[in-house]
Design an enzyme around this catalytic site. Structure first.
Site, PDB file in Angstrom:
ATOM      1  N   LYS A  42       0.717  -1.574  -0.664  1.00 58.84           N
ATOM      2  CA  LYS A  42       0.169   0.146   0.203  1.00 58.84           C
ATOM      3  C   LYS A  42       1.219   1.454  -0.080  1.00 58.84           C
ATOM      4  O   LYS A  42       0.414   1.973  -0.969  1.00 58.84           O
ATOM      5  CB  LYS A  42      -0.496   0.573   1.291  1.00 58.84           C
ATOM      6  CG  LYS A  42      -1.871  -1.466   1.353  1.00 58.84           C
ATOM      7  CD  LYS A  42      -2.542  -1.053   2.581  1.00 58.84           C
ATOM      8  CE  LYS A  42      -3.682  -2.247   2.348  1.00 58.84           C
ATOM      9  NZ  LYS A  42      -4.313  -1.592   4.115  1.00 58.84           N
ATOM     10  N   GLY A  43       1.588   1.053   0.913  1.00 59.64           N
ATOM     11  CA  GLY A  43       2.868   2.192   1.038  1.00 59.64           C
ATOM     12  C   GLY A  43       3.187   3.398  -0.187  1.00 59.64           C
ATOM     13  O   GLY A  43       3.274   4.162   0.148  1.00 59.64           O
ATOM     14  N   GLU A  98       7.910   2.500  -6.047  1.00 55.59           N
ATOM     15  CA  GLU A  98       8.468   2.049  -4.470  1.00 55.59           C
ATOM     16  C   GLU A  98       8.394   3.452  -3.707  1.00 55.59           C
ATOM     17  O   GLU A  98       8.477   4.328  -4.098  1.00 55.59           O
ATOM     18  CB  GLU A  98       9.296   0.649  -4.261  1.00 55.59           C
ATOM     19  CG  GLU A  98       8.715  -1.147  -3.662  1.00 55.59           C
ATOM     20  CD  GLU A  98       8.097  -0.137  -2.604  1.00 55.59           C
ATOM     21  OE1 GLU A  98       7.405   0.206  -2.041  1.00 55.59           O
ATOM     22  OE2 GLU A  98       8.936  -1.959  -1.505  1.00 55.59           O
ATOM     23  N   ASP A  99       8.230   2.980  -2.351  1.00 55.89           N
ATOM     24  CA  ASP A  99       7.672   3.500  -1.095  1.00 55.89           C
ATOM     25  C   ASP A  99       9.587   4.268  -0.896  1.00 55.89           C
ATOM     26  O   ASP A  99       9.711   5.136  -0.937  1.00 55.89           O
ATOM     27  CB  ASP A  99       6.891   3.706  -0.362  1.00 55.89           C
ATOM     28  CG  ASP A  99       6.797   2.588  -0.121  1.00 55.89           C
ATOM     29  OD1 ASP A  99       7.208   1.343   0.166  1.00 55.89           O
ATOM     30  OD2 ASP A  99       6.263   1.585   0.981  1.00 55.89           O
ATOM     31  N   ASP A 102      14.108  -0.466   2.680  1.00 62.41           N
ATOM     32  CA  ASP A 102      14.783  -0.369   4.296  1.00 62.41           C
ATOM     33  C   ASP A 102      15.682  -2.267   3.823  1.00 62.41           C
ATOM     34  O   ASP A 102      16.861  -1.500   3.675  1.00 62.41           O
ATOM     35  CB  ASP A 102      13.951  -0.434   4.517  1.00 62.41           C
ATOM     36  CG  ASP A 102      14.200  -0.830   5.956  1.00 62.41           C
ATOM     37  OD1 ASP A 102      15.338  -0.565   6.252  1.00 62.41           O
ATOM     38  OD2 ASP A 102      13.074  -1.622   6.652  1.00 62.41           O
ATOM     39  N   LYS A 130      17.033   3.574   2.421  1.00 59.76           N
ATOM     40  CA  LYS A 130      18.192   4.007   3.416  1.00 59.76           C
ATOM     41  C   LYS A 130      19.090   2.930   3.084  1.00 59.76           C
ATOM     42  O   LYS A 130      19.136   1.874   4.023  1.00 59.76           O
ATOM     43  CB  LYS A 130      16.792   2.856   4.946  1.00 59.76           C
ATOM     44  CG  LYS A 130      16.392   3.629   5.298  1.00 59.76           C
ATOM     45  CD  LYS A 130      15.194   3.155   6.159  1.00 59.76           C
ATOM     46  CE  LYS A 130      14.229   3.177   6.506  1.00 59.76           C
ATOM     47  NZ  LYS A 130      13.270   2.801   7.961  1.00 59.76           N
ATOM     48  N   PHE A 151      12.836   4.921  11.408  1.00 61.20           N
ATOM     49  CA  PHE A 151      11.640   4.748  11.018  1.00 61.20           C
ATOM     50  C   PHE A 151      11.414   6.207  10.722  1.00 61.20           C
ATOM     51  O   PHE A 151      11.217   7.051  11.502  1.00 61.20           O
ATOM     52  CB  PHE A 151      11.162   3.391  11.841  1.00 61.20           C
ATOM     53  CG  PHE A 151       9.809   2.744  11.320  1.00 61.20           C
ATOM     54  CD1 PHE A 151      10.096   1.760  10.967  1.00 61.20           C
ATOM     55  CD2 PHE A 151       8.253   3.693  11.743  1.00 61.20           C
ATOM     56  CE1 PHE A 151       8.872   2.190   9.816  1.00 61.20           C
ATOM     57  CE2 PHE A 151       6.997   3.167  10.841  1.00 61.20           C
ATOM     58  CZ  PHE A 151       7.288   2.073   9.795  1.00 61.20           C
ATOM     59  N   ARG A 164      -1.171   7.703   6.807  1.00 64.32           N
ATOM     60  CA  ARG A 164      -0.497   7.376   5.211  1.00 64.32           C
ATOM     61  C   ARG A 164      -0.713   9.129   4.828  1.00 64.32           C
ATOM     62  O   ARG A 164      -0.859   9.308   3.526  1.00 64.32           O
ATOM     63  CB  ARG A 164      -1.082   5.983   5.128  1.00 64.32           C
ATOM     64  CG  ARG A 164      -0.924   5.009   5.144  1.00 64.32           C
ATOM     65  CD  ARG A 164      -1.186   3.621   4.319  1.00 64.32           C
ATOM     66  NE  ARG A 164      -1.036   2.338   4.216  1.00 64.32           N
ATOM     67  CZ  ARG A 164      -0.297   1.938   4.809  1.00 64.32           C
ATOM     68  NH1 ARG A 164       0.705   2.168   3.532  1.00 64.32           N
ATOM     69  NH2 ARG A 164      -0.435   0.708   4.817  1.00 64.32           N
TER      70      ARG A 164
HETATM   71  P1  IMP Z   1      12.141  -3.518   2.823  1.00 62.48           P
HETATM   72  O1  IMP Z   1      12.565  -4.935   2.133  1.00 62.48           O
HETATM   73  O2  IMP Z   1      12.996  -4.080   4.419  1.00 62.48           O
HETATM   74  O3  IMP Z   1      13.523  -3.123   2.030  1.00 62.48           O
HETATM   75  O4  IMP Z   1      10.729  -2.868   2.993  1.00 62.48           O
HETATM   76  C1  IMP Z   1      10.248  -2.295   1.815  1.00 62.48           C
HETATM   77  C2  IMP Z   1       8.429  -2.405   2.462  1.00 62.48           C
HETATM   78  O5  IMP Z   1       8.553  -1.882   3.994  1.00 62.48           O
HETATM   79  C3  IMP Z   1       8.578  -0.269   2.095  1.00 62.48           C
HETATM   80  O6  IMP Z   1       7.751  -0.759   1.158  1.00 62.48           O
HETATM   81  C4  IMP Z   1       7.464   0.111   3.136  1.00 62.48           C
HETATM   82  O7  IMP Z   1       6.101  -0.516   3.263  1.00 62.48           O
HETATM   83  C5  IMP Z   1       7.861  -0.877   4.447  1.00 62.48           C
HETATM   84  N1  IMP Z   1       9.088  -0.257   5.193  1.00 62.48           N
HETATM   85  C6  IMP Z   1      10.343  -0.113   5.455  1.00 62.48           C
HETATM   86  N2  IMP Z   1      11.164   1.057   5.869  1.00 62.48           N
HETATM   87  C7  IMP Z   1       9.803   1.561   6.438  1.00 62.48           C
HETATM   88  C8  IMP Z   1       9.429   2.741   6.950  1.00 62.48           C
HETATM   89  O8  IMP Z   1      10.282   3.709   7.936  1.00 62.48           O
HETATM   90  N3  IMP Z   1       8.278   3.845   7.130  1.00 62.48           N
HETATM   91  C9  IMP Z   1       6.902   2.958   6.730  1.00 62.48           C
HETATM   92  N4  IMP Z   1       7.429   1.583   6.126  1.00 62.48           N
HETATM   93  C10 IMP Z   1       8.691   1.288   5.776  1.00 62.48           C
END
Ligand code: IMP
Length: 176
Positions: A42-43, A98-99, A102, A130, A151, A164
């Site tokens: 959703k992000g 993508e938003d 991480d 990040k 975060f 959101r």
């Molecule tokens: P990853 O798989 O760890 O790279 O995470 C990606 C997903 O985690 C993103 O699409 C976000 O939905 C969520 N996410 C990662 N970091 C944050 C944050 O700081 N705030 C809110 N959602 C996050």
């Protein structure tokens, strides 16, 4: 609802300026081409809706739902598909939007899943990255802002489903 103490991290005007720059880059890249813009739910929906309106070329819109946080602030490391694309993408130019990247696990999963469908090209876009949090190597073609390993919420990003709708990106000061 959780009452978190928030501090502005990226103001709405700065987001809009960056999104317009990213839209101009994509317009140039896809000039005279058709592309499918994939919104990762959703992000990404807020960033996506601003970004597509600053891309001045022929695009169609698709939505791909995944969940990796399950309401927490740490990635579970497992990606669950909640909504698949509604069309085949074989032979198409695809822009994956993508938003935030991480650990990189979700982006890598999305890339593998889309590349397996044999698009003509795949361009990866993320508003935020990040770099210190990466757990797997993950190359992204177009990144808006690189941020520290904190975060953040707002502009589509949530904490337990909330925040959101904030028009800016905020850092969270106090987790309970
Ligand atoms: P990853 O798989 O760890 O790279 O995470 C990606 C997903 O985690 C993103 O699409 C976000 O939905 C969520 N996410 C990662 N970091 C944050 C944050 O700081 N705030 C809110 N959602 C996050």
């Amino acid at each position: 609802m959780n009452k978190l103490k928030l501090s502005t991290y990226i103001a709405a005007e700065d987001l809009q300026k960056k999104v317009n720059e990213m839209g101009a880059t994509l317009t140039k890249k896809f000039k005279d081409k058709k592309a499918i813009a994939v919104c990762v739910l959703k992000g990404s929906f807020v960033f996506y809706s601003d970004l597509i309106r600053s891309i001045d070329t022929d695009i169609t819109c698709e939505f791909f739902g995944v969940s990796s946080y399950q309401g927490n602030t740490q990635s579970s490391g497992e990606v669950k598909v909640t909504l698949d694309l509604s069309v085949p993408i074989e032979g198409e130019h695809v822009i994956l939007i993508e938003d935030i990247v991480d650990t990189g696990i979700t982006m890598n999963y999305l890339k593998a899943s889309l590349l397996a469908r044999k698009p003509k090209s795949l361009t990866t876009v993320a508003l935020l990255e990040k770099p210190e949090a990466l757990k797997v190597p993950c190359e992204i073609d177009l990144v808006g802002f690189k941020i520290p390993n904190d975060f953040v919420v707002g502009y589509g990003l949530d904490y337990q489903g909330y925040y959101r709708n904030l028009p800016y990106i905020a850092q969270v000061q106090n987790f309970q």
